[in-house]
Design an enzyme around this catalytic site. Structure first.
Site: not given
Length: 460
Positions: A61, A63, A87, A126, A210, A213, A236, A239, A273, A324
Site C-alpha cells: 500500500h 501513495h 487529510r 488517485y 478508494h 466514503r 481502504h 481505518e 487498514h 502508505d
C-alpha cells in the site's frame, strides 16, 4: 543496474518457503524469473557467494506522492489533530503537484524502498486529473509517470488506478480540494486499458475503489465485475472510528460487514487498514481469503488505532504490510511496530506467532511475504522456481548478524537496532542495490530535490 554474466547466486543460508536451507544455488533467466532454487548444492568457481539471503518484501500500500509530505504535518493546530485534519493538509498539497514532480518523487521513494528491502510495491494511485480538475490528454498520464519511476528505480509495481467519486457517505459531492481525484468506474476501466500494453514481469494492473466514503457500493460492484479475471482489487476500509460511525449512520452496518454483504470478497481483495473491525468482521475477512493490508507506521502517525492481529491470525487470516504515507520506507519498521502495537495492546510479548511458527521475526516476514504477494497479483514473495528473482542479501558482517544462527537472523533483522542490514538487492533479476547504494541513487535524488524545491516555493 546490471545483470551478472551468470545469473546465479550461491547462498550459504537462504530463506525458502518452508524455512531456512543451507547451500542454496539460486538461478534466474534474462527475463527476471527464477528458474531453479537448489538446496544442498556445491559452489563452483565464478559464482558469487552470499551468506544470508531472504526474499524481497512486498509493499502492498503506497501513495507515492505523499513521500514529499512526510514530516511536514507534525505541528499541532488550535484544536485536537486527527486523521481528518491531516487529510485537509494533504489535499492542499496534492492540489499543486505536477506529473513531472509525481514521477520524481515516486522514483526517490522507490529507491528508498529498495535500499531498505522492498522489491515490489502496490501503488494506490488517485491523483489523476490536472490541478483544475480536467482530465489530461492521456487520462492515465500520472499513472504512467509512476510506472516510469518504477522502471527507473527497478522496483516491481502493481498499479491500482483509484475510483473516487464522492466526498462522503450518501454520495456527497466532492470538494474543491478533491477534484484531482475524481473518477467513475468507466474512467478507471479506461485507465486500466491504457496501461494494459505495459503489463509484464515487473508490472501488474489492478484497480482500487478508494473507500466506502468515496465510491458507492453500486460503483464498487460494477468495477469488480468489469475488471479482468484475477486482477487485484484494493480498498481502504474501517481505518478510523469516525468512518465506522458514519457508515453505521448511513447504512446501519459497520464498514467491513457492509462491504462483505454486498461484494463477494475473495483472494483478489486487499482490505487496507481494517483497523476497527469486530469479532464477526475478523472471521469474515479470514474466511474470504482476502488480505488485510496493514500500515503500522502510518496508522500510528495518523492516530488510527491498532489492528486485532492476534485474533485475526488465530482465525487463519492473511496479512501484508505497506508504507502508505511513507513516514517510513522500511519493512523492518512496519513489522516491528506491528508486533510492538500488539504487545502494548495485550501487555505481553511475542504475540505474532502460530502453533507451527514460534519465532516472531520469521512469522512476520513469511506472513507479510505471502499476503503481499497475493495482494500484488504478481509472482513474488518466495525463492522458488517460476517466481520473480527478487531477493535481499543481508550484511552478514554487521555486528548484529556476525556469527548468528540462521534461525535467529529474522528476529535480529526485525528487532535489533536501527541500522539498515540490507546490503544488496536483486529485483526482477537485476542488481539494483549493491553495498547499500542504489545504482542511480544520486541522479534520482537530484531530480527529487528539484521537485521538492519547486513545491516548497509554491507553498510559501
Amino acid at each position: 543496474m546490471g545483470t551478472p554474466v551468470n545469473a546465479r547466486l550461491f547462498a550459504r543460508h537462504a530463506l525458502l518457503p518452508h524455512g531456512w536451507a543451507a547451500d542454496v544455488l539460486i538461478e534466474w533467466d534474462a527475463g527476471g524469473t527464477l528458474v531453479a532454487v537448489t538446496p544442498g548444492a556445491i559452489p563452483v568457481g565464478g559464482i558469487e557467494i552470499a551468506q544470508l539471503v531472504v526474499p524481497g518484501m512486498v509493499n502492498l500500500h503506497s501513495h507515492a506522492f505523499q513521500r514529499a509530505l512526510a514530516g511536514l504535518t507534525e505541528t499541532a493546530g488550535d484544536n485536537p489533530d486527527s486523521f481528518w485534519t491531516w487529510r485537509e493538509l494533504m489535499y492542499r498539497f496534492a492540489r499543486q503537484i505536477t506529473p513531472e514532480q509525481i514521477e520524481a518523487i515516486a522514483a526517490q521513494l522507490f529507491v528508498e524502498c529498495l535500499r531498505h528491502g522492498y522489491t515490489a510495491v502496490c501503488e494506490f494511485h488517485y491523483v489523476q486529473r490536472a490541478p483544475g480538475g480536467a482530465l489530461y490528454p492521456r487520462p492515465a498520464e500520472t499513472a504512467e509517470r509512476v510506472v516510469a519511476a518504477s522502471r527507473a528505480a527497478g522496483i516491481g509495481l502493481t498499479m491500482l488506478p483509484v475510483l473516487y467519486s464522492y466526498a462522503g457517505f450518501g454520495e456527497l459531492p466532492l470538494g474543491a480540494d478533491q477534484q484531482r481525484f475524481r473518477t467513475y468506474p468507466e474512467q478507471v476501466l479506461q485507465m486500466v486499458e491504457a496501461l494494459e500494453p505495459m503489463r509484464g514481469g515487473q508490472l501488474e494492473v489492478g484497480a482500487a475503489p478508494h473507500s466506502l466514503r468515496a465510491a458507492s457500493i453500486t460503483q464498487i460492484q460494477q468495477l469488480a465485475r468489469a475488471m479482468p479475471a484475477g486482477r487485484p482489487l484494493h480498498i481502504h476500509i474501517a481505518e478510523q472510528q469516525g468512518e465506522v460511525l458514519q457508515c453505521q449512520a448511513a447504512t446501519g452496518m459497520r464498514p467491513l460487514r457492509y462491504l462483505s454483504e454486498h461484494v463477494a470478497l475473495d483472494a483478489r481483495w486487499c482490505l487496507v487498514h481494517a483497523t476497527h473491525i469486530d469479532a464477526d468482521e475478523v472471521e469474515r475477512i479470514a474466511a474470504s481469503g482476502a488480505v488485510a493490508g496493514l500500515c503500522p507506521t502510518t496508522e500510528a502517525n495518523l492516530g488510527d488505532g491498532l489492528f486485532p492481529l492476534a485474533q485475526f491470525s488465530a482465525a487463519g487470516g492473511r496479512f501484508g504490510i505497506g508504507s502508505d504515507s511513507h513516514v517510513s520506507q522500511s519493512p523492518v519498521e512496519e513489522l516491528r511496530w506491528l508486533e510492538y502495537g500488539q504487545r502494548l495492546q495485550h501487555q505481553r510479548r511475542n504475540v505474532a506467532v502460530s502453533p507451527a511458527q514460534r519465532k516472531v521475526g520469521e512469522f512476520l516476514w513469511q506472513g507479510a511475504l505471502q499476503g503481499g504477494a497475493q495482494a500484488s497479483g504478481r509472482k513474488v514473495g518466495a525463492l522458488a522456481a517460476g517466481m520473480r528473482a527478487d531477493l535481499l542479501v543481508l550484511d552478514s558482517e554487521h555486528p548484529n548478524l556476525a556469527g548468528a544462527s540462521s534461525d535467529d537472523v529474522l528476529g535480529i533483522f526485525v528487532f535489533a537496532g536501527n541500522d539498515n542490514l540490507v546490503r544488496d538487492v536483486l529485483a526482477g533479476g537485476r542488481w539494483v542495490v549493491q553495498a547499500g547504494r542504489h545504482a542511480d541513487q544520486d541522479a534520482i535524488a537530484g531530480r527529487y530535490k528539484q521537485a521538492i524545491a519547486q513545491l516548497r516555493e509554491v507553498r510559501s
